[in-house]
Design a protein around this motif. Structure first.
Motif, short mmCIF file in Angstrom:
data_model
loop_
_atom_site.label_atom_id
_atom_site.label_comp_id
_atom_site.label_asym_id
_atom_site.label_seq_id
_atom_site.Cartn_x
_atom_site.Cartn_y
_atom_site.Cartn_z
N LEU A 32 -2.84 -4.88 -11.74
CA LEU A 32 -1.89 -4.90 -10.62
C LEU A 32 -0.52 -4.39 -11.03
O LEU A 32 0.17 -3.73 -10.25
N GLU A 33 -0.10 -4.68 -12.27
CA GLU A 33 1.18 -4.14 -12.76
C GLU A 33 1.11 -2.62 -12.84
O GLU A 33 2.07 -1.92 -12.49
N THR A 34 -0.02 -2.10 -13.28
CA THR A 34 -0.19 -0.64 -13.36
C THR A 34 -0.07 0.00 -11.99
O THR A 34 0.45 1.11 -11.85
N LEU A 35 -0.54 -0.71 -10.97
CA LEU A 35 -0.50 -0.19 -9.60
C LEU A 35 0.81 -0.50 -8.88
O LEU A 35 0.94 -0.21 -7.69
N ASP A 36 1.79 -1.08 -9.59
CA ASP A 36 3.07 -1.43 -8.97
C ASP A 36 2.88 -2.35 -7.76
O ASP A 36 3.50 -2.18 -6.70
N ALA A 37 2.02 -3.33 -7.92
CA ALA A 37 1.68 -4.23 -6.81
C ALA A 37 2.88 -5.10 -6.40
O ALA A 37 3.73 -5.46 -7.21
N LYS A 38 2.88 -5.42 -5.12
CA LYS A 38 3.81 -6.40 -4.57
C LYS A 38 2.99 -7.52 -3.93
O LYS A 38 1.80 -7.35 -3.65
N VAL A 39 3.62 -8.65 -3.72
CA VAL A 39 2.94 -9.76 -3.05
C VAL A 39 3.80 -10.25 -1.89
O VAL A 39 5.02 -10.12 -1.91
N THR A 40 3.13 -10.80 -0.90
CA THR A 40 3.82 -11.40 0.23
C THR A 40 3.47 -12.88 0.28
O THR A 40 2.29 -13.25 0.22
N VAL A 41 4.49 -13.71 0.35
CA VAL A 41 4.29 -15.14 0.54
C VAL A 41 4.84 -15.50 1.91
O VAL A 41 5.77 -14.86 2.42
N ALA A 42 4.23 -16.52 2.51
CA ALA A 42 4.62 -16.89 3.88
C ALA A 42 4.82 -18.38 4.00
O ALA A 42 4.20 -19.18 3.30
N SER A 43 5.72 -18.75 4.90
CA SER A 43 5.91 -20.14 5.32
C SER A 43 6.13 -20.12 6.82
O SER A 43 6.15 -19.05 7.44
N PHE B 38 -6.34 -3.43 -21.12
CA PHE B 38 -5.52 -2.23 -21.07
C PHE B 38 -5.81 -1.54 -19.74
O PHE B 38 -6.97 -1.40 -19.35
N ALA B 39 -4.76 -1.14 -19.03
CA ALA B 39 -4.92 -0.42 -17.77
C ALA B 39 -3.89 0.69 -17.70
O ALA B 39 -2.74 0.50 -18.11
N ALA B 40 -4.31 1.84 -17.21
CA ALA B 40 -3.38 2.97 -17.17
C ALA B 40 -3.77 3.96 -16.08
O ALA B 40 -4.95 4.09 -15.72
N VAL B 41 -2.76 4.66 -15.57
CA VAL B 41 -2.95 5.77 -14.63
C VAL B 41 -2.03 6.89 -15.05
O VAL B 41 -0.85 6.65 -15.37
N ILE B 42 -2.56 8.11 -15.06
CA ILE B 42 -1.74 9.28 -15.39
C ILE B 42 -2.06 10.38 -14.39
O ILE B 42 -3.20 10.53 -13.95
#
Length: 254
Positions: A111-122, A172-176
């Motif tokens: 997920l870090e390799t994919l520049d992931a974001k998360v959404t939390v809700a209340s 290990f995860a990578a994208v080029i």
């Protein structure tokens, strides 16, 4: 174990979370560990188990299981591969949100390799943040009345990717991605152990726009920079994971 309170919608789940401090459960596994807390199963809520796109980002419900992720075409190839390698006994039980909250290094590296974001809700609204801001050294960036509801990753799925796991929770995860023989994108993340991820973003930016020839000429410099940057408290994993980085660069014209 606390009493189960089964919500039928996100709104109902948030109400139960606020009223009872209920402990979320996704994919059959609790995402928190609090003795005596009411259990809040989220598998039956569509908002937590759907995958869709807005044309730019793929929205992945936090309750999606590895089995679901490995079959869904909208799932980025790197994450799909990670899900497919999940042990068979966890395919239907483990959820993406649960893995994030539990600190699965293998999942976090992808997920870090994919520049992931998360959404939390209340009940007061939603917050979206980079994954690295959600998982902090002091704990999860999650209030007692909030739920992790979705993970966001770019829909654009270009370039060459790699994903490998090793004993001890190493990954290990990578994208080029090359455009006109110049480096257009590079993203590399390491899991030196459970609950830990490493990514050298500043150095990745330095490498962008280099030609294949320029990148090859600086390869030894690149690897030495990673060795110097590697945290001492993760030194045992350095040789294995940087060895995989070197192979990945060789396989991709560097």
């Amino acid at each position: 174990m606390g009493k189960e309170r089964i919500p039928r919608s996100l709104g109902e789940a948030l109400s139960l979370r606020r009223s009872y401090g209920a402990q979320p459960r996704m994919g059959g596994l609790a995402t928190e560990e609090r003795t005596g807390a009411a259990i809040l199963p989220l598998d039956g809520c569509e908002e937590f188990t759907r995958i869709d796109t807005d044309g730019t980002l793929v929205h992945i419900g936090a309750g999606c299981t590895a089995a679901q992720l490995s079959k869904e075409k909208l799932t980025p190839r790197l994450l799909r591969r990670c899900a497919a390698l999940c042990p068979e006994e966890k395919q239907e039980r483990g959820s993406l949100g649960g893995a994030i909250c539990a600190g699965s290094g293998e999942v976090l590296a992808v997920l870090e390799t994919l520049d992931a974001k998360v959404t939390v809700a209340s009940e007061c609204g939603r917050r979206t943040m980079p994954l690295r801001n959600f998982r902090r050294r002091t704990g999860l960036n999650l209030a007692t009345d909030e739920l992790l509801c979705e993970i966001l990753v770019p829909e654009k799925d270009t370039g060459v990717w790699a994903y490998e796991r090793a004993e001890g929770g190493l990954a290990f995860a990578a994208v080029i991605h090359w455009e006109r023989r110049r480096l257009a994108a590079l993203s590399v993340a390491f899991a030196p152990g459970e609950g830990k991820t490493l990514r050298y973003r500043e150095f990745e930016r330095e490498m962008l726009r280099l030609s294949e020839r320029e990148a090859r000429a600086r390869k030894d410099e690149f690897l030495e920079a990673y060795r110097r940057w590697w945290p001492e408290d993760c030194a045992e994993s350095r040789t294995v994971l940087l060895g995989r980085l070197e192979r990945f660069l060789q396989e991709n014209h560097i």
